[in-house]
Design a protein around this motif. Structure first.
Motif, PDB file in Angstrom:
ATOM      1  N   SER A 139       0.767  -1.233   0.122  1.00 46.14           N
ATOM      2  CA  SER A 139      -0.116  -0.018  -0.071  1.00 46.14           C
ATOM      3  C   SER A 139       0.881   1.369  -0.185  1.00 46.14           C
ATOM      4  O   SER A 139       1.923   1.127   0.370  1.00 46.14           O
ATOM      5  N   VAL A 140       0.239   2.337  -0.436  1.00 43.15           N
ATOM      6  CA  VAL A 140       0.734   3.370  -0.443  1.00 43.15           C
ATOM      7  C   VAL A 140      -0.116   4.614   0.100  1.00 43.15           C
ATOM      8  O   VAL A 140      -1.294   4.722  -0.146  1.00 43.15           O
ATOM      9  N   LYS A 141       0.495   5.774   0.595  1.00 43.18           N
ATOM     10  CA  LYS A 141      -0.349   6.875   1.301  1.00 43.18           C
ATOM     11  C   LYS A 141       0.111   8.078   0.551  1.00 43.18           C
ATOM     12  O   LYS A 141       1.413   8.472   0.612  1.00 43.18           O
ATOM     13  N   SER A 143      -0.392  12.035   0.911  1.00 35.98           N
ATOM     14  CA  SER A 143      -0.719  12.881   1.563  1.00 35.98           C
ATOM     15  C   SER A 143      -1.284  14.276   0.999  1.00 35.98           C
ATOM     16  O   SER A 143      -1.113  14.589  -0.110  1.00 35.98           O
ATOM     17  N   GLU A 165     -14.292   6.579  -2.936  1.00 33.47           N
ATOM     18  CA  GLU A 165     -14.136   5.463  -2.177  1.00 33.47           C
ATOM     19  C   GLU A 165     -15.268   4.393  -1.902  1.00 33.47           C
ATOM     20  O   GLU A 165     -14.674   3.339  -2.018  1.00 33.47           O
ATOM     21  N   TYR A 172      -9.170   1.901  -2.740  1.00 36.28           N
ATOM     22  CA  TYR A 172      -8.896   3.124  -2.019  1.00 36.28           C
ATOM     23  C   TYR A 172      -9.690   3.153  -0.927  1.00 36.28           C
ATOM     24  O   TYR A 172     -10.629   2.797  -0.357  1.00 36.28           O
ATOM     25  N   SER A 173      -9.031   4.189   0.184  1.00 33.43           N
ATOM     26  CA  SER A 173      -9.484   4.606   1.442  1.00 33.43           C
ATOM     27  C   SER A 173      -9.134   5.984   1.663  1.00 33.43           C
ATOM     28  O   SER A 173      -7.637   6.140   1.667  1.00 33.43           O
ATOM     29  N   LYS A 175      -8.580   9.102   4.268  1.00 32.41           N
ATOM     30  CA  LYS A 175      -8.799   9.047   5.731  1.00 32.41           C
ATOM     31  C   LYS A 175      -9.298  10.599   6.215  1.00 32.41           C
ATOM     32  O   LYS A 175      -9.427  11.349   5.285  1.00 32.41           O
ATOM     33  N   THR A 179      -5.760  12.053   3.768  1.00 34.86           N
ATOM     34  CA  THR A 179      -4.977  11.102   2.967  1.00 34.86           C
ATOM     35  C   THR A 179      -5.266  10.022   2.246  1.00 34.86           C
ATOM     36  O   THR A 179      -6.344   9.455   2.722  1.00 34.86           O
ATOM     37  N   GLU A 181      -5.167   6.560   0.588  1.00 36.55           N
ATOM     38  CA  GLU A 181      -4.359   5.136   0.617  1.00 36.55           C
ATOM     39  C   GLU A 181      -4.732   4.323  -0.320  1.00 36.55           C
ATOM     40  O   GLU A 181      -6.032   4.060  -0.891  1.00 36.55           O
ATOM     41  N   LYS A 183      -4.309   0.582  -1.922  1.00 44.42           N
ATOM     42  CA  LYS A 183      -4.204  -0.755  -1.265  1.00 44.42           C
ATOM     43  C   LYS A 183      -3.648  -1.625  -2.592  1.00 44.42           C
ATOM     44  O   LYS A 183      -4.190  -1.487  -3.694  1.00 44.42           O
TER      45      LYS A 183
END
Length: 463
Positions: A139-141, A143, A165, A172-173, A175, A179, A181, A183
């Motif tokens: 995963s990568v975030k 920002s 989302e 996808y997530s 936050k 942010t 994320e 996956k």
């Protein structure tokens, strides 16, 4: 007599005074054009009164009376000015704070007016252009530090398409701190991500761009159709080649890092020694493809060839089955159908060709489906032979059998071209058919036509 004259003058004076001059109406108004301010600004909000009996006062949202400037009161205070047409009392706020937001009241006696002051903090993104690399399967975030007041609306986009989302919760997530994320990264996640930030109340907009790349093992695909080969364990493709001709077999891969390639001739299901002859294997400098150049001198060159693409993330391979194929017949009719300053359109027909009817390749290797034509145009030079070696080729696809018009360009204007055309199928190309020369139009011709059209338009309007 003198008494009568005095009475007349008094009556005339009384009658000459209008009621509104005798009893002027008091008025009060706040002269603020905008009530939306950014944190840290210095603002003066003017309240103007006319014909007032009582003084003008300002009150904070909490109801506190705002006093004039003093050593203890030098951030929020009032000033008093007298003008020819009234009294002006500005409310001065230094280094305005979010807590200053609310309803401020200007009041004089029974007269009052209220203005709502909105104090906001514009979002400031520290880094608006970022390059980021992730790894396949992880995963990568991304920002987006959108800190501001009122709370901004933040929307993420990938390659200009909004990320929702709820549509892809497994991928996808987003936050609470905005942010994004992503996956289980794969090659399809490579792209341009944009975080768009908007504060409508402040009329403020900003954005951040993230260029995301992903390290992943090679993904093999067909360079002609751009179709990715399925994830089956053994990837294969049927290839057709013409006896006594040259066949280029292309192995293409998407990979990060760039892959290396190995070619093998297979016999009885096993790989032979790697093919390393630089005249036989040519690999692009950027690693996007490797070409096996087969010179089909006899039937022994037909068979299986395996291409393996490898990088630090893994390896993928594909087996090409090279089969005997038929050489297509050349077109039987080619004519110039249209010309402009930068392009030529040709009518190309082939009465003996088989065109696609849902299948890309005919089931009969001896009479393969024609998939298109190659047009080659060489600029004519007086006194010199045709330089076909240096002439560009234009590959056109036959998308519908009934569509025989093909446009090539861009070309130089006012130029005569030698033209030749050949047919192509999955095995290779036909012999060349040389056709009549063709010429693009001049800019002067186009200008003359434009002037003529303008003249005709004017004449139509006059008559």
């Amino acid at each position: 007599m003198r008494w009568c004259l005095t009475a007349v003058l008094f009556v005339a004076l009384i009658c000459s005074v209008r009621p509104d001059e005798e009893f002027p109406e008091p008025s009060l108004r706040i002269m603020a054009k905008s009530t939306v301010y950014n944190v840290g600004e210095i603002k003066g909000i003017f309240c103007k009164g006319q014909n007032l009996v009582e003084p003008i006062h300002w009150y904070s949202p909490s109801g506190k009376l705002i006093e004039e400037r003093s050593t203890k009161n030098n951030r929020v205070f009032v000033e008093r000015k007298i003008e020819d047409n009234g009294i002006l009392v500005p409310l001065i706020i230094h280094k305005i704070k979010i807590s200053d937001g609310g309803n401020w009241t200007c009041k004089s006696g029974n007269l009052s007016e209220v203005r709502e002051i909105i104090v906001g903090e514009k979002v400031k993104l520290s880094d608006t252009n970022v390059t980021l690399e992730g790894e396949e399967g992880k995963s990568v975030k991304l920002s987006c530090e959108a800190n501001g007041y009122p709370a901004p609306v933040v929307v993420w986009y990938k390659d200009k398409q909004q990320i929702r989302e709820k549509d892809e919760p497994k991928k996808y997530s987003i936050k609470p701190d905005n942010t994004l994320e992503i996956k289980k990264l794969n090659h399809a996640d490579v792209g341009l991500y944009v975080c768009k930030v908007r504060q409508k109340a402040l009329s403020h907009y900003t954005e951040k761009t993230v260029h995301l790349s992903v390290q992943h093992k090679p993904i093999l695909y067909n360079s002609d159709t751009q179709m990715i080969y399925t994830n089956q364990k053994y990837k294969t493709e049927e290839v057709y080649a013409i006896l006594n001709d040259t066949k280029n077999v292309t192995c293409s891969a998407i990979a990060n890092p760039a892959p290396t390639y190995r070619w093998y001739r297979r016999q009885n299901g096993f790989d032979g020694d790697p093919i390393t002859d630089p005249d036989t294997v040519v690999t692009s400098e950027d690693g996007t493809n490797s070409v096996l150049i087969l010179r089909i001198r006899d039937d022994s060159y037909y068979g299986e060839y395996r291409c393996a693409a490898n990088n630090s993330k893994g390896m993928e391979s594909i087996i090409f089955h090279v089969n005997p194929g038929s050489k297509p017949e050349p077109p039987d009719f080619v004519s110039l159908a249209g010309a402009n300053t930068t392009a030529l359109t040709f009518n190309v027909t082939c009465s003996t060709c088989i065109f696609a009817t849902g299948e890309e390749v005919s089931p009969d290797p001896k009479n393969l489906t024609v998939i298109g034509y190659i047009l080659q145009l060489a600029p004519a030079k007086a006194g010199y032979p045709v330089d076909w070696d240096g002439a560009p080729e234009y590959r056109v696809d036959v998308e519908e059998a009934n569509n025989t018009l093909f446009t090539v360009g861009p070309l130089s204007n006012g130029t005569v071209y030698h033209v030749r055309v050949r047919t192509r199928n999955a095995a290779g190309n036909s012999e060349w058919l040389e056709v009549a020369d063709a010429k693009t139009t001049d800019d002067a011709i186009r200008l003359t036509a434009t002037i003529a059209l303008v003249i005709v338009t004017i004449l139509v309007q006059l008559y």
